[in-house]
Every structure is written in structure tokens, then in C-alpha cells.
Write a protein that holds these residues in place. Structure first.
Motif, mmCIF file in Angstrom:
data_model
loop_
_atom_site.group_PDB
_atom_site.id
_atom_site.type_symbol
_atom_site.label_atom_id
_atom_site.label_comp_id
_atom_site.label_asym_id
_atom_site.label_seq_id
_atom_site.Cartn_x
_atom_site.Cartn_y
_atom_site.Cartn_z
ATOM 1 N N PHE A 1 0.833 -1.194 0.000
ATOM 2 C CA PHE A 1 0.000 0.000 0.000
ATOM 3 C C PHE A 1 0.873 1.251 0.000
ATOM 4 C CE2 PHE A 1 -2.852 -3.253 1.410
ATOM 5 C CZ PHE A 1 -4.047 -2.902 0.811
ATOM 6 N N ASP A 2 0.310 2.345 -0.501
ATOM 7 C CA ASP A 2 1.052 3.607 -0.609
ATOM 8 C C ASP A 2 1.346 4.238 0.746
ATOM 9 O OD1 ASP A 2 0.958 3.425 -3.402
ATOM 10 O OD2 ASP A 2 -0.910 4.562 -3.508
ATOM 11 N N THR A 3 0.367 4.213 1.650
ATOM 12 C CA THR A 3 0.521 4.920 2.913
ATOM 13 C C THR A 3 -0.554 4.486 3.895
ATOM 14 O OG1 THR A 3 0.764 7.139 3.903
ATOM 15 C CG2 THR A 3 -0.942 6.887 2.216
ATOM 16 N N MET B 1 -3.815 2.492 2.669
ATOM 17 C CA MET B 1 -4.524 2.851 1.452
ATOM 18 C C MET B 1 -3.599 2.965 0.263
ATOM 19 S SD MET B 1 -5.269 6.851 2.327
ATOM 20 C CE MET B 1 -6.093 7.190 0.793
ATOM 21 N N ASN B 2 -4.197 2.805 -0.889
ATOM 22 C CA ASN B 2 -3.576 3.148 -2.159
ATOM 23 C C ASN B 2 -4.297 4.366 -2.699
ATOM 24 O OD1 ASN B 2 -1.556 1.174 -2.472
ATOM 25 N ND2 ASN B 2 -3.090 -0.327 -3.052
ATOM 26 N N ILE B 3 -3.551 5.249 -3.303
ATOM 27 C CA ILE B 3 -4.123 6.489 -3.819
ATOM 28 C C ILE B 3 -4.801 6.268 -5.164
ATOM 29 C CG2 ILE B 3 -3.615 8.870 -4.471
ATOM 30 C CD1 ILE B 3 -3.188 8.287 -1.461
ATOM 31 N N ASN B 4 -4.123 5.538 -6.072
ATOM 32 C CA ASN B 4 -4.667 5.363 -7.416
ATOM 33 C C ASN B 4 -4.492 3.914 -7.846
ATOM 34 O OD1 ASN B 4 -5.749 5.873 -9.898
ATOM 35 N ND2 ASN B 4 -3.981 6.976 -10.681
ATOM 36 N N PRO B 5 -5.529 3.111 -7.869
ATOM 37 C CA PRO B 5 -6.916 3.452 -7.543
ATOM 38 C C PRO B 5 -7.108 3.568 -6.034
ATOM 39 C CG PRO B 5 -6.769 1.120 -8.030
ATOM 40 C CD PRO B 5 -5.404 1.705 -8.265
ATOM 41 N N PHE B 6 -8.051 4.375 -5.652
ATOM 42 C CA PHE B 6 -8.332 4.644 -4.241
ATOM 43 C C PHE B 6 -8.856 3.367 -3.583
ATOM 44 C CE2 PHE B 6 -10.311 6.707 -0.599
ATOM 45 C CZ PHE B 6 -9.407 7.709 -0.323
ATOM 46 N N HIS C 1 -21.061 -8.978 9.965
ATOM 47 C CA HIS C 1 -20.974 -10.102 9.040
ATOM 48 C C HIS C 1 -19.943 -11.142 9.480
ATOM 49 C CE1 HIS C 1 -23.613 -8.275 6.032
ATOM 50 N NE2 HIS C 1 -23.042 -7.136 6.378
ATOM 51 N N LEU C 2 -18.882 -10.704 10.125
ATOM 52 C CA LEU C 2 -17.814 -11.618 10.522
ATOM 53 C C LEU C 2 -17.793 -11.898 12.021
ATOM 54 C CD1 LEU C 2 -14.948 -10.106 8.331
ATOM 55 C CD2 LEU C 2 -16.417 -12.058 7.800
ATOM 56 N N ASN C 3 -18.635 -11.199 12.784
ATOM 57 C CA ASN C 3 -18.653 -11.329 14.249
ATOM 58 C C ASN C 3 -17.277 -11.090 14.865
ATOM 59 O OD1 ASN C 3 -21.289 -11.663 14.917
ATOM 60 N ND2 ASN C 3 -21.202 -13.896 15.001
ATOM 61 N N MET C 4 -16.544 -10.136 14.333
ATOM 62 C CA MET C 4 -15.221 -9.828 14.850
ATOM 63 C C MET C 4 -15.258 -8.455 15.514
ATOM 64 S SD MET C 4 -11.555 -9.457 12.959
ATOM 65 C CE MET C 4 -11.341 -11.195 12.678
ATOM 66 N N TYR C 5 -14.809 -8.425 16.740
ATOM 67 C CA TYR C 5 -14.782 -7.181 17.484
ATOM 68 C C TYR C 5 -13.338 -6.752 17.693
ATOM 69 C CZ TYR C 5 -19.608 -8.319 18.348
ATOM 70 O OH TYR C 5 -20.927 -8.625 18.178
ATOM 71 N N CYS C 6 -12.986 -5.588 17.195
ATOM 72 C CA CYS C 6 -11.646 -5.030 17.369
ATOM 73 C C CYS C 6 -11.780 -3.709 18.116
ATOM 74 C CB CYS C 6 -10.971 -4.787 16.027
ATOM 75 S SG CYS C 6 -10.567 -6.298 15.156
ATOM 76 N N VAL C 7 -11.015 -3.565 19.166
ATOM 77 C CA VAL C 7 -11.090 -2.330 19.945
ATOM 78 C C VAL C 7 -9.883 -1.428 19.726
ATOM 79 C CG1 VAL C 7 -12.617 -3.299 21.688
ATOM 80 C CG2 VAL C 7 -10.152 -3.499 21.990
ATOM 81 N N ASP C 8 -8.917 -1.875 18.945
ATOM 82 C CA ASP C 8 -7.740 -1.051 18.639
ATOM 83 C C ASP C 8 -7.960 -0.360 17.289
ATOM 84 O OD1 ASP C 8 -5.207 0.040 18.957
ATOM 85 O OD2 ASP C 8 -4.230 -1.637 17.950
ATOM 86 N N ILE C 9 -9.050 0.393 17.212
ATOM 87 C CA ILE C 9 -9.439 1.055 15.970
ATOM 88 C C ILE C 9 -8.814 2.451 15.950
ATOM 89 C CG2 ILE C 9 -11.364 1.830 14.548
ATOM 90 C CD1 ILE C 9 -11.686 -1.086 15.004
ATOM 91 N N LYS C 10 -7.991 2.691 14.950
ATOM 92 C CA LYS C 10 -7.379 4.010 14.777
ATOM 93 C C LYS C 10 -6.936 4.151 13.331
ATOM 94 C CE LYS C 10 -3.168 2.066 16.656
ATOM 95 N NZ LYS C 10 -2.423 1.882 17.864
ATOM 96 N N VAL C 11 -6.749 5.370 12.883
ATOM 97 C CA VAL C 11 -6.390 5.591 11.479
ATOM 98 C C VAL C 11 -5.038 4.977 11.130
ATOM 99 C CG1 VAL C 11 -7.875 7.592 11.084
ATOM 100 C CG2 VAL C 11 -5.582 7.935 11.987
ATOM 101 N N ASP C 12 -4.177 4.767 12.111
ATOM 102 C CA ASP C 12 -2.893 4.101 11.866
ATOM 103 C C ASP C 12 -3.087 2.659 11.402
ATOM 104 O OD1 ASP C 12 -0.987 6.140 12.606
ATOM 105 O OD2 ASP C 12 -1.672 5.854 14.667
ATOM 106 N N ASN C 13 -4.229 2.055 11.731
ATOM 107 C CA ASN C 13 -4.487 0.665 11.378
ATOM 108 C C ASN C 13 -5.267 0.522 10.071
ATOM 109 O OD1 ASN C 13 -3.110 -0.212 13.594
ATOM 110 N ND2 ASN C 13 -4.905 -0.598 14.832
ATOM 111 N N PHE C 14 -5.343 1.581 9.310
ATOM 112 C CA PHE C 14 -5.921 1.532 7.971
ATOM 113 C C PHE C 14 -4.850 1.970 6.981
ATOM 114 C CE2 PHE C 14 -9.673 1.879 10.591
ATOM 115 C CZ PHE C 14 -10.602 1.071 9.950
#
Length: 83
Positions: free
Chosen positions: A4-6, A56-61, A41-54
Motif C-alpha cells: 500500500f502507498d501509505t 490505502m492506495n491512492i490510485n486506484p483509491f 458479518h464476521l462477528n469480529m470485534y476489534c477495539v484497537d481502531i485508529k487511522v494508523d491501522n488503515f
């Protein structure tokens, strides 16, 4: 492994020309859809949700969630680390 880009966190802090209001809305909606799919849908609970854990690629988005650590993610119940 897909490259991924960033991270979303780095993208938000950047001065990239792709950092527009419309793209921020798209990224936010994609993150919400990922979290919705995890829980309902997956019954998965994650509590360490933050933008650092996502990432992305810019093109294609494209956007994905990473870092499903066992201390912070669990199926069918909230992880022990959260209690």
C-alpha cells in the motif's frame, strides 16, 4: 502480501493533492463499511481502531484495515484486553 502507498494517518497529515474533502469523505465511508462488515458479518470485534491501522492506495483509491492483534480483536465477544 499486497503493498500500500501509505497509512490513512500519514495521508491525513500529508499535503498531498489527493487530500480533498471529497476523498476524506470516501475514506471515512470506507472505514465505516469495513468496521460494519467486521462486526455484523464476521462477528469480529476489534477495539484497537485508529487511522494508523488503515492503509490505502491512492490510485486506484483503495483502503484496508490491518493489525488484527489477538489482544485487541476477537470473534463473538469483546476481547479480554477491553474488559
Amino acid at each position: 502480501m499486497q503493498k500500500f502507498d501509505t497509512s490513512v494517518a500519514n495521508w491525513l497529515l500529508s499535503e498531498s493533492k489527493t487530500l480533498t474533502y471529497a476523498n476524506c469523505q470516501i475514506a471515512t465511508l470506507k472505514m465505516i463499511k469495513i468496521l460494519h462488515k467486521q462486526v455484523f458479518h464476521l462477528n469480529m470485534y476489534c477495539v484497537d481502531i485508529k487511522v494508523d491501522n488503515f492503509v490505502m492506495n491512492i490510485n486506484p483509491f483503495d483502503l484496508k484495515m490491518i493489525d488484527f492483534g489477538i489482544e485487541w480483536c476477537n470473534n463473538n465477544q469483546l476481547p479480554n484486553a477491553y474488559n
